[in-house]
Write an enzyme that holds these catalytic residues in place. Structure first.
Site, PDB file in Angstrom:
ATOM      1  N   GLU A 435      -7.067 -13.801  -9.614  1.00 11.98           N
ATOM      2  CA  GLU A 435      -7.324 -13.947  -8.171  1.00 11.98           C
ATOM      3  C   GLU A 435      -8.635 -13.259  -7.824  1.00 11.98           C
ATOM      4  O   GLU A 435      -8.878 -12.124  -8.244  1.00 11.98           O
ATOM      5  CB  GLU A 435      -6.188 -13.330  -7.354  1.00 11.98           C
ATOM      6  CG  GLU A 435      -6.433 -13.325  -5.859  1.00 11.98           C
ATOM      7  CD  GLU A 435      -5.314 -12.644  -5.074  1.00 11.98           C
ATOM      8  OE1 GLU A 435      -5.603 -12.082  -3.989  1.00 11.98           O
ATOM      9  OE2 GLU A 435      -4.145 -12.661  -5.547  1.00 11.98           O
ATOM     10  N   GLU A 440     -11.280 -10.020   2.403  1.00  9.64           N
ATOM     11  CA  GLU A 440     -10.022  -9.728   3.084  1.00  9.64           C
ATOM     12  C   GLU A 440     -10.289  -8.644   4.122  1.00  9.64           C
ATOM     13  O   GLU A 440     -11.251  -7.880   4.015  1.00  9.64           O
ATOM     14  CB  GLU A 440      -8.960  -9.219   2.107  1.00  9.64           C
ATOM     15  CG  GLU A 440      -8.416 -10.265   1.165  1.00  9.64           C
ATOM     16  CD  GLU A 440      -7.287  -9.704   0.311  1.00  9.64           C
ATOM     17  OE1 GLU A 440      -6.137 -10.097   0.525  1.00  9.64           O
ATOM     18  OE2 GLU A 440      -7.582  -8.854  -0.552  1.00  9.64           O
TER      19      GLU A 440
END
Length: 550
Positions: A435, A440
């Site tokens: 990932e 974020e």
């Protein structure tokens, strides 16, 4: 073949005049006397009065009361020899006359000198290398820069040690440097100008400073692995002459680099000149050269270390390593997102992070409007809905640059993300697929963003991750460009083209040579979202475009 000798008998005494007529001394200060210098031109005979074309001359100096000898060879180069014996190579092509001066150094530093006139023939030339460096015509010049945008733009290896694989000819000791290494960033602004004149090639460093590696810093007594200015290295600037000569190093004559032979041409820069990496007075072996790239090896003064360096004619900060746009969505058509580009993750269940939203594909949660993709998280009487778009099975790619221009939600508890999963997610699962989180933001700190990679570490048999944060006070009020540069060598994450995250890539990581797909979403609560504002009604992430370059 016979070597003929030149002898210059007259002496020049300088530096002080003694009080006694017959004793050139005063206390512990003693001027050398009876200084002589002889020269043997290699290959000189009746048919070759100026030598065999190699340009080599062997000098021998003698004196009384001397400590050492300093030689000025008359070609902008010099040398020191305590024994008085020294060999020098003259590289100006053709037959040239030189006045060679030897200074015999006595106690207290007083000098006595002698000179000799010689004529030497040098036949070596590499016109192609000269043209690559400076241009074809008189008046031409070219500016060279560090190839800082490339991996292995600096390296280190042994001088002559061979452990079985020709290690003396490549960076066997240190070969892990990545593009734009933070420690070396001080030198990446260097500019080196080679110019062609009527008298040959000149060199000038026009922008400093210089990087001094720790291996040489201890020799000259300065801090190592940092940059220094001309207060420490006074010979850094100024126009200097460049001379070319055939290579003599073991690496150039017997080694190879990437299975290709060295060019076997070297060059030297007069008056202490060097190309950004200061390791004393050096000779540059050309490994390879073209009109735009230069790769060299040079042995640190005093020996022990062979350094490697790459240069180029394009400023590394202006190089586009990902010139081709291979996929994009500009969100120019109002309505639902383009079904050729995007599909959805749907449903609830916490998504492995204790999240509270249900993902839908309803227009209330996801729509293209006025040139932007708008993802909206909504509170429906305590039940939260949002959207999670993905390019899985529609667009998947290996390596490239991803750019996403977005404005983030401001509400407490929102967890926006721009990220990627390995395309084999549906067969091997997370975290084995890998990932990459391009961006974020936690639900509790809207002035900071995060970049993270997740994977399964076989060595520890456990999940692994590496993340970095960077402040971004206007993330929720202004658009910013969140980008990823993903290569075989590294994973790098930027905001507004400012690098803040680097992970070295390698075949043991799931980011090496495998496809990934894109994901855009807003989660509510959960691991990074945290407590949701009790007064929350709705908030959005607006995305202007998504672009992928290779």
């Amino acid at each position: 073949m016979k070597n003929l000798k030149y002898l210059f008998a007259s002496l020049l005494f300088i530096a002080f005049v003694a009080c006694q007529d017959d004793d050139a001394s005063f206390g512990n200060v003693v001027a050398p006397s009876n200084v002589t210098i002889t020269a043997e031109i290699v290959g000189q005979d009746a048919d070759n009065p100026y030598g065999d074309g190699s340009g080599f001359v062997n000098f021998t100096a003698t004196a009384d009361n001397e400590i050492t000898y300093q030689f000025n060879f008359g070609d902008d180069r010099s040398g020191v020899s305590p024994s008085g014996e020294i060999q020098h190579r003259f590289t100006n092509v053709g037959v040239n006359a030189y006045t060679v001066v030897v200074n015999a150094v006595g106690a207290g530093g007083v000098l006595s000198s002698a000179t000799i006139e010689i004529e030497v023939y040098s036949s070596f030339t590499d016109v192609e290398a000269e043209n690559f460096l400076a241009g074809d015509n008189v008046g031409d010049s070219k500016t060279w820069y560090w190839a800082a945008n490339l991996p292995l733009h600096v390296g280190l290896g042994p001088v002559e040690d061979d452990y079985g694989n020709g290690e003396f000819a490549y960076e066997a000791w240190w070969n892990g440097i990545q593009p734009f290494d933070p420690e070396k960033s001080c030198m990446y602004t260097n500019e080196f100008v080679f110019s062609r004149t009527n008298d040959g090639i000149t060199f000038e460093q026009t922008v400093g400073p210089a990087f001094v590696p720790g291996a040489y810093a201890s020799v000259i007594g300065v801090d190592g692995d940092v940059c220094h200015g001309d207060d420490v290295i006074p010979d850094m600037f100024g126009v200097k002459n460049v001379s070319f000569l055939p290579s003599t190093s073991l690496a150039a004559l017997e080694g190879s680099y990437n299975e290709q032979p060295y060019r076997q041409t070297s060059f030297e820069i007069s008056d202490g000149g060097f190309m950004g990496w200061y390791a004393g007075s050096v000779t540059y072996d050309i490994i390879s050269i073209s009109d735009t790239e230069l790769h060299v090896r040079f042995i640190q003064e005093g020996g022990g270390f062979a350094w490697y360096a790459k240069y180029q004619t394009q400023n590394p900060y202006e190089v586009d390593n990902f010139p081709d746009l291979i996929w994009s969505d500009e969100f120019d058509t109002n309505g639902a997102p383009d079904a050729a580009n995007w599909t959805y993750d749907l449903g609830a269940g916490g998504w492995g992070n204790g999240e509270e939203q249900t993902y839908t594909n309803e227009a209330s949660n996801v729509i293209v409007q006025d040139g932007s993709l708008i993802i909206t998280a909504v509170n429906n009487g305590g039940n939260y809905t949002s959207a999670r778009l993905k390019s899985e099975n529609l667009f998947e790619f290996t390596y490239g640059r991803v750019e996403v221009r977005a404005k983030l939600p401001a509400s407490q508890g929102t967890w926006p993300a721009i990220w990627m999963l390995g395309a084999d997610f549906d067969t091997i699962g997370w975290p084995f697929c890998g990932e990459i989180d391009i961006m974020e933001q936690t639900g509790q700190d809207k002035n900071t963003i995060l970049g993270t990679c997740h994977w399964f570490d076989n060595g520890t048999n456990a999940n692994a991750s590496y993340g970095e944060t960077t402040p971004l006070a206007t993330s929720t009020s202004e658009f910013h460009v969140y980008s990823l540069e993903w290569t075989e060598e590294s994973v790098k994450i930027f905001v507004d083209n400012v690098l803040y995250y680097t992970l070295a890539n390698n075949p043991d990581l799931p980011f090496y040579d495998r496809d990934y797909f894109l994901i855009l979403n807003i989660a509510m609560g959960g691991t990074l979202g945290g407590a949701i504002d009790p007064g929350f009604t709705s908030d959005t992430m607006e995305i202007d475009y998504v672009r992928v370059y290779q």
